[in-house]
Design a protein around this motif. Structure first.
Motif, short mmCIF file in Angstrom:
data_model
loop_
_atom_site.label_atom_id
_atom_site.label_comp_id
_atom_site.label_asym_id
_atom_site.label_seq_id
_atom_site.Cartn_x
_atom_site.Cartn_y
_atom_site.Cartn_z
N LEU A 17 28.34 38.50 43.82
CA LEU A 17 29.29 39.19 42.95
C LEU A 17 29.19 38.66 41.53
CD1 LEU A 17 32.38 39.08 45.33
CD2 LEU A 17 30.99 41.08 44.81
N THR A 18 29.53 39.51 40.59
CA THR A 18 29.62 39.09 39.19
C THR A 18 31.05 38.62 38.92
OG1 THR A 18 30.29 41.26 38.39
CG2 THR A 18 27.90 40.82 38.52
N GLN A 19 31.22 37.94 37.81
CA GLN A 19 32.58 37.55 37.40
C GLN A 19 33.45 38.79 37.23
OE1 GLN A 19 32.46 35.07 33.90
NE2 GLN A 19 31.86 33.26 35.08
N LYS A 20 32.89 39.83 36.66
CA LYS A 20 33.65 41.07 36.44
C LYS A 20 34.09 41.68 37.77
CE LYS A 20 33.39 45.64 34.18
NZ LYS A 20 34.66 45.97 34.71
N SER A 23 36.95 39.45 39.17
CA SER A 23 38.17 39.57 38.37
C SER A 23 38.79 40.96 38.52
CB SER A 23 37.92 39.22 36.90
OG SER A 23 36.94 40.06 36.33
N ASP A 24 37.98 42.01 38.55
CA ASP A 24 38.51 43.36 38.76
C ASP A 24 39.17 43.50 40.13
OD1 ASP A 24 37.62 44.11 36.25
OD2 ASP A 24 35.94 45.34 36.99
N ALA A 25 38.51 42.98 41.16
CA ALA A 25 39.04 43.08 42.52
C ALA A 25 40.38 42.36 42.67
CB ALA A 25 38.03 42.51 43.51
N LEU A 26 40.56 41.29 41.90
CA LEU A 26 41.79 40.50 42.00
C LEU A 26 42.81 40.82 40.91
CD1 LEU A 26 40.21 37.07 42.99
CD2 LEU A 26 41.36 38.74 44.47
N LEU A 28 42.49 40.28 37.67
CA LEU A 28 42.53 39.21 36.66
C LEU A 28 41.80 39.66 35.40
CD1 LEU A 28 41.52 36.19 38.92
CD2 LEU A 28 43.81 36.69 38.05
N VAL A 29 42.20 39.13 34.29
CA VAL A 29 41.46 39.33 33.05
C VAL A 29 40.18 38.50 33.18
CG1 VAL A 29 41.51 38.97 30.54
CG2 VAL A 29 43.60 39.64 31.75
N ARG A 30 39.05 39.11 32.86
CA ARG A 30 37.75 38.44 33.05
C ARG A 30 37.68 37.10 32.32
NH1 ARG A 30 33.09 37.72 30.71
NH2 ARG A 30 31.26 37.33 31.95
N SER A 31 38.22 37.05 31.11
CA SER A 31 38.15 35.78 30.36
C SER A 31 38.94 34.68 31.07
CB SER A 31 38.65 35.97 28.93
OG SER A 31 40.00 36.40 28.93
N ASN A 32 40.05 35.04 31.72
CA ASN A 32 40.81 34.04 32.49
C ASN A 32 40.01 33.58 33.70
OD1 ASN A 32 42.96 34.04 30.74
ND2 ASN A 32 44.16 35.47 31.95
N TYR A 33 39.35 34.53 34.37
CA TYR A 33 38.50 34.17 35.51
C TYR A 33 37.40 33.21 35.06
CZ TYR A 33 35.32 34.20 39.36
OH TYR A 33 34.51 33.76 40.38
N ASN A 34 36.78 33.53 33.93
CA ASN A 34 35.72 32.68 33.39
C ASN A 34 36.23 31.26 33.15
OD1 ASN A 34 34.33 31.53 30.74
ND2 ASN A 34 32.84 32.78 31.85
N ARG A 35 37.46 31.13 32.69
CA ARG A 35 38.04 29.80 32.45
C ARG A 35 38.20 29.02 33.76
NH1 ARG A 35 41.34 32.99 28.79
NH2 ARG A 35 40.60 32.60 26.69
N PHE A 54 40.62 36.06 49.25
CA PHE A 54 39.55 36.98 48.83
C PHE A 54 38.21 36.59 49.45
CE2 PHE A 54 36.19 38.24 45.83
CZ PHE A 54 36.38 39.62 45.81
N PHE A 55 37.90 35.28 49.40
CA PHE A 55 36.61 34.81 49.91
C PHE A 55 36.67 34.43 51.39
CE2 PHE A 55 35.92 33.96 45.30
CZ PHE A 55 34.79 34.75 45.15
#
Length: 107
Positions: A17-20, A23-26, A28-35, A54-55
């Protein structure tokens, strides 16, 4: 011991999976996920459980406390340790390892 961010990255990669996508599935804002992945943001207990669900792993695994990925494996490991080493921390396990295996594998 692996950190939360290391486990998060590993799980995301193992699910291809990608970060996007995560983050979309959950929601979340992608930048927050990246953090979270960079260790720049500390997850709340609710967020840890959200990622674990989720996992499909245990929160203890997400936190790097256990090398076992799911709750049943963690419980079995705990019961095995109690059988081998006694119950020094006062867990007072409801089931012995053998009782656990009989009851829960019969389901």
């Amino acid at each position: 011991m692996e950190s939360f961010s290391e486990r998060l990255i590993h799980l995301r990669h193992s699910h291809n999976l990608t970060q996007k996508e995560v983050s979309d599935a959950l929601g979340l804002v992608r930048s927050n996920y990246n953090r979270y992945e960079r260790g720049a943001r500390t997850p709340s207990n609710k967020t840890i459980v959200m990622f674990a669900n989720f996992f499909k792993v245990s929160p203890m695994y997400m936190l790097g406390i256990s090398h076992l990925m799911n709750g049943e494996e963690f419980l079995l490991d705990t019961l095995e340790n109690i059988e081998l080493h006694g119950d020094p921390k006062g867990f007072n396990a409801k089931y012995s390892l053998e009782e656990y295996r009989k009851e829960f594998t019969a389901q």
